[in-house]
Design a protein around this motif. Structure first.
Motif, PDB file in Angstrom:
ATOM      1  N   PHE A  49     -21.035   9.907 -12.723  1.00 12.67           N
ATOM      2  CA  PHE A  49     -20.563  10.500 -11.474  1.00 12.67           C
ATOM      3  C   PHE A  49     -20.639   9.542 -10.289  1.00 12.67           C
ATOM      4  N   ASP A  50     -21.167   8.334 -10.488  1.00 12.88           N
ATOM      5  CA  ASP A  50     -21.341   7.402  -9.378  1.00 12.88           C
ATOM      6  C   ASP A  50     -20.228   6.353  -9.420  1.00 12.88           C
ATOM      7  N   PRO A  51     -19.264   6.396  -8.484  1.00  7.76           N
ATOM      8  CA  PRO A  51     -18.089   5.518  -8.551  1.00  7.76           C
ATOM      9  C   PRO A  51     -18.422   4.058  -8.275  1.00  7.76           C
ATOM     10  N   LEU A  52     -17.487   3.173  -8.644  1.00 11.57           N
ATOM     11  CA  LEU A  52     -17.648   1.733  -8.477  1.00 11.57           C
ATOM     12  C   LEU A  52     -16.770   1.228  -7.335  1.00 11.57           C
ATOM     13  N   ILE A  53     -17.141   0.071  -6.800  1.00  7.44           N
ATOM     14  CA  ILE A  53     -16.313  -0.625  -5.819  1.00  7.44           C
ATOM     15  C   ILE A  53     -15.437  -1.633  -6.554  1.00  7.44           C
ATOM     16  N   VAL A  54     -14.195  -1.749  -6.138  1.00  4.50           N
ATOM     17  CA  VAL A  54     -13.269  -2.715  -6.722  1.00  4.50           C
ATOM     18  C   VAL A  54     -13.085  -3.864  -5.735  1.00  4.50           C
ATOM     19  N   HIS A  55     -13.244  -5.089  -6.233  1.00  7.45           N
ATOM     20  CA  HIS A  55     -13.139  -6.292  -5.410  1.00  7.45           C
ATOM     21  C   HIS A  55     -11.768  -6.932  -5.591  1.00  7.45           C
ATOM     22  N   VAL A  56     -11.137  -7.266  -4.473  1.00  7.80           N
ATOM     23  CA  VAL A  56      -9.797  -7.842  -4.502  1.00  7.80           C
ATOM     24  C   VAL A  56      -9.803  -9.204  -3.814  1.00  7.80           C
ATOM     25  N   SER A  57      -8.766  -9.985  -4.097  1.00  6.56           N
ATOM     26  CA  SER A  57      -8.675 -11.334  -3.532  1.00  6.56           C
ATOM     27  C   SER A  57      -7.823 -11.381  -2.269  1.00  6.56           C
ATOM     28  N   ASP A  58      -6.927 -10.393  -2.093  1.00  9.32           N
ATOM     29  CA  ASP A  58      -6.047 -10.397  -0.925  1.00  9.32           C
ATOM     30  C   ASP A  58      -5.478  -8.998  -0.713  1.00  9.32           C
ATOM     31  N   LEU A  59      -4.744  -8.835   0.400  1.00 13.89           N
ATOM     32  CA  LEU A  59      -4.190  -7.522   0.715  1.00 13.89           C
ATOM     33  C   LEU A  59      -3.090  -7.110  -0.255  1.00 13.89           C
ATOM     34  N   GLU A  60      -2.361  -8.069  -0.788  1.00 15.50           N
ATOM     35  CA  GLU A  60      -1.327  -7.732  -1.773  1.00 15.50           C
ATOM     36  C   GLU A  60      -1.960  -7.038  -2.980  1.00 15.50           C
ATOM     37  N   GLN A  61      -3.078  -7.568  -3.433  1.00 17.24           N
ATOM     38  CA  GLN A  61      -3.768  -6.951  -4.564  1.00 17.24           C
ATOM     39  C   GLN A  61      -4.284  -5.568  -4.176  1.00 17.24           C
ATOM     40  N   LEU A  62      -4.813  -5.439  -2.960  1.00 16.35           N
ATOM     41  CA  LEU A  62      -5.296  -4.139  -2.497  1.00 16.35           C
ATOM     42  C   LEU A  62      -4.179  -3.107  -2.507  1.00 16.35           C
ATOM     43  N   TYR A  63      -3.006  -3.481  -1.976  1.00 19.92           N
ATOM     44  CA  TYR A  63      -1.926  -2.505  -1.869  1.00 19.92           C
ATOM     45  C   TYR A  63      -1.326  -2.138  -3.223  1.00 19.92           C
ATOM     46  N   GLY A  64      -1.712  -2.846  -4.283  1.00 20.56           N
ATOM     47  CA  GLY A  64      -1.332  -2.421  -5.620  1.00 20.56           C
ATOM     48  C   GLY A  64      -2.255  -1.353  -6.171  1.00 20.56           C
ATOM     49  N   LEU A  65      -3.362  -1.097  -5.463  1.00 16.63           N
ATOM     50  CA  LEU A  65      -4.365  -0.141  -5.937  1.00 16.63           C
ATOM     51  C   LEU A  65      -4.421   1.128  -5.095  1.00 16.63           C
ATOM     52  N   THR A  66      -3.751   1.125  -3.942  1.00 10.78           N
ATOM     53  CA  THR A  66      -3.721   2.301  -3.077  1.00 10.78           C
ATOM     54  C   THR A  66      -2.316   2.489  -2.515  1.00 10.78           C
ATOM     55  N   PRO A  67      -1.852   3.744  -2.424  1.00 11.96           N
ATOM     56  CA  PRO A  67      -0.566   4.002  -1.766  1.00 11.96           C
ATOM     57  C   PRO A  67      -0.716   4.106  -0.252  1.00 11.96           C
ATOM     58  N   ASP A  68      -1.965   4.061   0.219  1.00 12.15           N
ATOM     59  CA  ASP A  68      -2.251   4.243   1.642  1.00 12.15           C
ATOM     60  C   ASP A  68      -1.752   3.045   2.444  1.00 12.15           C
ATOM     61  N   ARG A  69      -0.960   3.307   3.462  1.00 11.81           N
ATOM     62  CA  ARG A  69      -0.465   2.249   4.343  1.00 11.81           C
ATOM     63  C   ARG A  69      -0.898   2.505   5.791  1.00 11.81           C
ATOM     64  N   ASP A  70      -2.027   3.144   5.930  1.00 13.96           N
ATOM     65  CA  ASP A  70      -2.597   3.407   7.253  1.00 13.96           C
ATOM     66  C   ASP A  70      -2.738   2.079   7.997  1.00 13.96           C
ATOM     67  N   PRO A  71      -2.178   1.951   9.205  1.00 16.23           N
ATOM     68  CA  PRO A  71      -2.258   0.674   9.936  1.00 16.23           C
ATOM     69  C   PRO A  71      -3.687   0.240  10.244  1.00 16.23           C
ATOM     70  N   ARG A  72      -4.642   1.172  10.190  1.00 16.49           N
ATOM     71  CA  ARG A  72      -6.027   0.801  10.451  1.00 16.49           C
ATOM     72  C   ARG A  72      -6.601  -0.080   9.341  1.00 16.49           C
ATOM     73  N   ILE A  73      -6.014  -0.018   8.146  1.00 14.68           N
ATOM     74  CA  ILE A  73      -6.469  -0.881   7.054  1.00 14.68           C
ATOM     75  C   ILE A  73      -6.289  -2.341   7.440  1.00 14.68           C
ATOM     76  N   ALA A  74      -5.119  -2.662   7.943  1.00 13.56           N
ATOM     77  CA  ALA A  74      -4.842  -4.046   8.338  1.00 13.56           C
ATOM     78  C   ALA A  74      -5.718  -4.474   9.511  1.00 13.56           C
ATOM     79  N   LEU A  75      -5.973  -3.564  10.450  1.00 18.01           N
ATOM     80  CA  LEU A  75      -6.843  -3.888  11.583  1.00 18.01           C
ATOM     81  C   LEU A  75      -8.255  -4.227  11.116  1.00 18.01           C
ATOM     82  N   LEU A  76      -8.780  -3.400  10.218  1.00 20.10           N
ATOM     83  CA  LEU A  76     -10.131  -3.617   9.709  1.00 20.10           C
ATOM     84  C   LEU A  76     -10.200  -4.867   8.846  1.00 20.10           C
ATOM     85  N   ALA A  77      -9.155  -5.090   8.043  1.00 20.69           N
ATOM     86  CA  ALA A  77      -9.118  -6.282   7.201  1.00 20.69           C
ATOM     87  C   ALA A  77      -9.098  -7.548   8.047  1.00 20.69           C
TER      88      ALA A  77
END
Length: 316
Positions: A49-77
């Motif tokens: 029941f305890d989820p894992l964190i997924v590590h990515v190398s860049d935003l392109e890889q991240l956007y392949g794992l989430t459909p979320d395109r919230d502009p705050r993602i790019a701000l935080l990144a």
């Protein structure tokens, strides 16, 4: 061992590799291979029941794992990546349910360590990685901590001591701002410089992110936070003490002072190492001095309280 090419091949082959990040050492596997991820849970003895964190190398890889395109993602990144911040976002169907413990969301971050970054690039896949230790035990900040507790890992990449020393800050995004699910190397004040904080509280029930359980990060020996009430119930001649600042209250058998200058960030980099050192020593009990709860001190006290939780619940 520091053959990144070999480690990347092992990841591609479905094996499990321990590797350094700027926070702690992670136990990694191909995040898109459910059988490989299952071995992480097996080796760590981690509950499903305890989820894992997924590590990515860049935003392109991240956007392949989430459909979320919230502009705050790019701000935080832009502000914090690569670095010790994990974003919990809606997951795509590419992310196996075992990674997220069946949740519709996934924790994603871009680590700030050259070995971790190179490993992800060479492996050619996102890497799911909790801390490289048995579930609930002290997090590893050096390669020998991993070898001591997880000799079953297929490979351990040695990148030296970690720079931050405690796990990443995990946040969720709500319509009105962020909510901190786990405090870490990025503080609330850091985040407030980028986006506002939400008025919502984390949802009760099953963990939305790793590190949300009451007990975690605990040594195999009894561990307590120091207080005057505790002083009369322990034998200091059989105890080790982790000091933050000021006078040492009792004649402890061993004393470790992670920072000579009362610098909380320096203390954070060394607290887990101090716990490992005392756990491996001849003392019977570990005691830590509480630290001020401001800035990264909030994350430090989160770790110390959770490490002490089960021991203090059972009394001395």
């Amino acid at each position: 061992m520091n053959d990144i090419k070999k480690a990347a091949q092992l990841i591609r082959d479905g094996k499990v590799v321990a590797f350094p990040t700027e926070t702690v050492y992670g136990l990694g596997a191909n995040a898109l291979d459910p059988m490989a991820v299952a071995r992480i849970f097996e080796l760590k003895e981690r509950p499903a029941f305890d989820p894992l964190i997924v590590h990515v190398s860049d935003l392109e890889q991240l956007y392949g794992l989430t459909p979320d395109r919230d502009p705050r993602i790019a701000l935080l990144a832009e502000a914090f990546w690569p670095g010790p911040l994990t974003l919990v976002l809606e997951k795509t169907s590419h992310v196996p349910d075992i990674v997220t413990s069946g949740l519709p969301t996934v924790g994603l971050r871009m680590p700030d360590h050259p070995v971790a970054q190179e490993l992800i690039r060479r492996a050619g896949c996102p890497i799911a990685a909790p801390s490289a230790n048995k579930f609930g035990r002290i997090s590893p900040t050096e390669a020998w901590h991993v070898s001591k507790n997880l000799p079953e890992a297929d490979y351990v990449l040695d990148g030296g001591p970690t720079r931050v020393g405690i796990e990443s800050t995990i946040i969720g995004l709500r319509p009105d701002g962020f909510v901190i699910l786990r405090p870490g190397g990025i503080t609330r004040e850091d985040l407030l410089g980028i986006i506002p904080e939400s008025s919502e509280a984390p949802a009760p029930g099953s963990p939305e992110a790793p590190g949300m359980l009451a007990s975690h990060y605990s040594p195999a020996k009894p561990f307590y936070l120091y207080s005057e009430a505790l002083a009369g119930r322990i034998d200091p001649s059989r105890a080790g003490y982790i000091r933050y600042s000021g006078e040492i209250p009792l004649s402890f058998a061993r004393v470790i002072t992670p920072t000579q200058t009362a610098d909380l960030r320096e203390y954070a980099t060394r607290i887990f190492g101090a716990m490992h050192e005392l756990e491996a020593s001849d003392v019977d009990v570990l005691v830590a001095q509480p630290v001020p709860e401001n800035g990264i001190g909030i994350a430090i006290m989160d770790r110390l309280r959770k490490a002490a939780h089960d021991w203090e619940a059972g009394a001395v």
